[in-house]
Design a protein around this motif. Structure first.
Motif, mmCIF file in Angstrom:
data_model
loop_
_atom_site.group_PDB
_atom_site.id
_atom_site.type_symbol
_atom_site.label_atom_id
_atom_site.label_comp_id
_atom_site.label_asym_id
_atom_site.label_seq_id
_atom_site.Cartn_x
_atom_site.Cartn_y
_atom_site.Cartn_z
ATOM 1 N N ILE A 198 -28.760 21.013 -11.817
ATOM 2 C CA ILE A 198 -30.113 21.304 -12.254
ATOM 3 C C ILE A 198 -30.154 22.037 -11.278
ATOM 4 N N SER A 199 -31.137 23.626 -11.607
ATOM 5 C CA SER A 199 -31.525 24.399 -10.856
ATOM 6 C C SER A 199 -33.180 24.766 -10.452
ATOM 7 N N LEU A 200 -33.096 24.637 -9.707
ATOM 8 C CA LEU A 200 -34.446 24.647 -8.520
ATOM 9 C C LEU A 200 -34.974 25.781 -8.956
ATOM 10 N N ALA A 201 -36.159 25.251 -9.119
ATOM 11 C CA ALA A 201 -37.363 26.911 -9.297
ATOM 12 C C ALA A 201 -37.569 27.365 -8.271
ATOM 13 N N LEU A 202 -37.422 28.613 -8.307
ATOM 14 C CA LEU A 202 -37.978 29.682 -6.819
ATOM 15 C C LEU A 202 -39.078 30.606 -6.992
#
Length: 183
Positions: free
Chosen positions: A2-6
């Protein structure tokens, strides 16, 4: 994975307390509330925040430049110390240079502490070269500053440079499980 949004976006008045927290963590209180308010009100300033819903403070970093004639004078590139060495500084610097390009600016310049080898290395990766040295520039300890600059930002090949940087930054961020989103 899962990628964390920036998200990198312009600061608003609602972001000023978070900007002061990042400023305090990174610089020990370089600017006060009134200084940040002036930056927000100036049409010649780009003041960007690096945000994530992952963090309780939400703002992980910020960057700023002043548009002076045809030059972006970068005044701040700051990432909260908890998030160093994850590619966030590169994402902020890229965003500042992209905004400068979009404004039609020809070059960028900044000052950096001679002891800040990590920042100097980052700036060099983005094509900055040493233009000079300001002796005793930093008031807190009298340390010298290197004056760095990069130019030719309105040349046709710079768009390819921006695209290459974007790919490199997104790849680096994904290694730390971040995904860059522009607003």
């Amino acid at each position: 994975m899962i990628s964390l949004a920036l998200e990198i976006q312009p600061l608003t008045p609602d972001d000023l307390s978070a900007a002061l927290e990042v400023d305090q963590a990174c610089f020990g209180g370089l600017w006060n509330l009134e200084a940040y308010q002036r930056e927000l009100e100036s049409p010649n300033t780009e003041l960007l925040g690096l945000f994530s819903n992952f963090s309780s403070s939400r703002m992980l970093g910020m960057g700023c430049f002043w548009s002076i004639v045809d030059e972006a004078h970068i005044t701040i590139v700051a990432v909260h110390p908890h998030y160093h060495r994850q590619g966030l500084g590169a994402a902020l610097l890229y965003s500042l240079l992209l905004r400068a390009y979009d404004r039609g600016l020809e070059r960028a310049t900044l000052e950096v502490r001679v002891s800040n080898t990590a920042a100097i290395s980052l700036y060099q990766k983005f094509g900055f070269k040493t233009a000079g040295r300001r002796r005793g520039y930093y008031r807190d300890n009298g340390e010298d500053a290197l004056v760095l600059w990069t130019g030719e930002m309105q040349q046709p090949e710079f768009t390819q440079t921006l695209a290459t940087w974007h790919t490199t930054i997104c790849d680096r961020l994904s290694q730390s499980e971040w995904q860059l989103v522009f607003k």
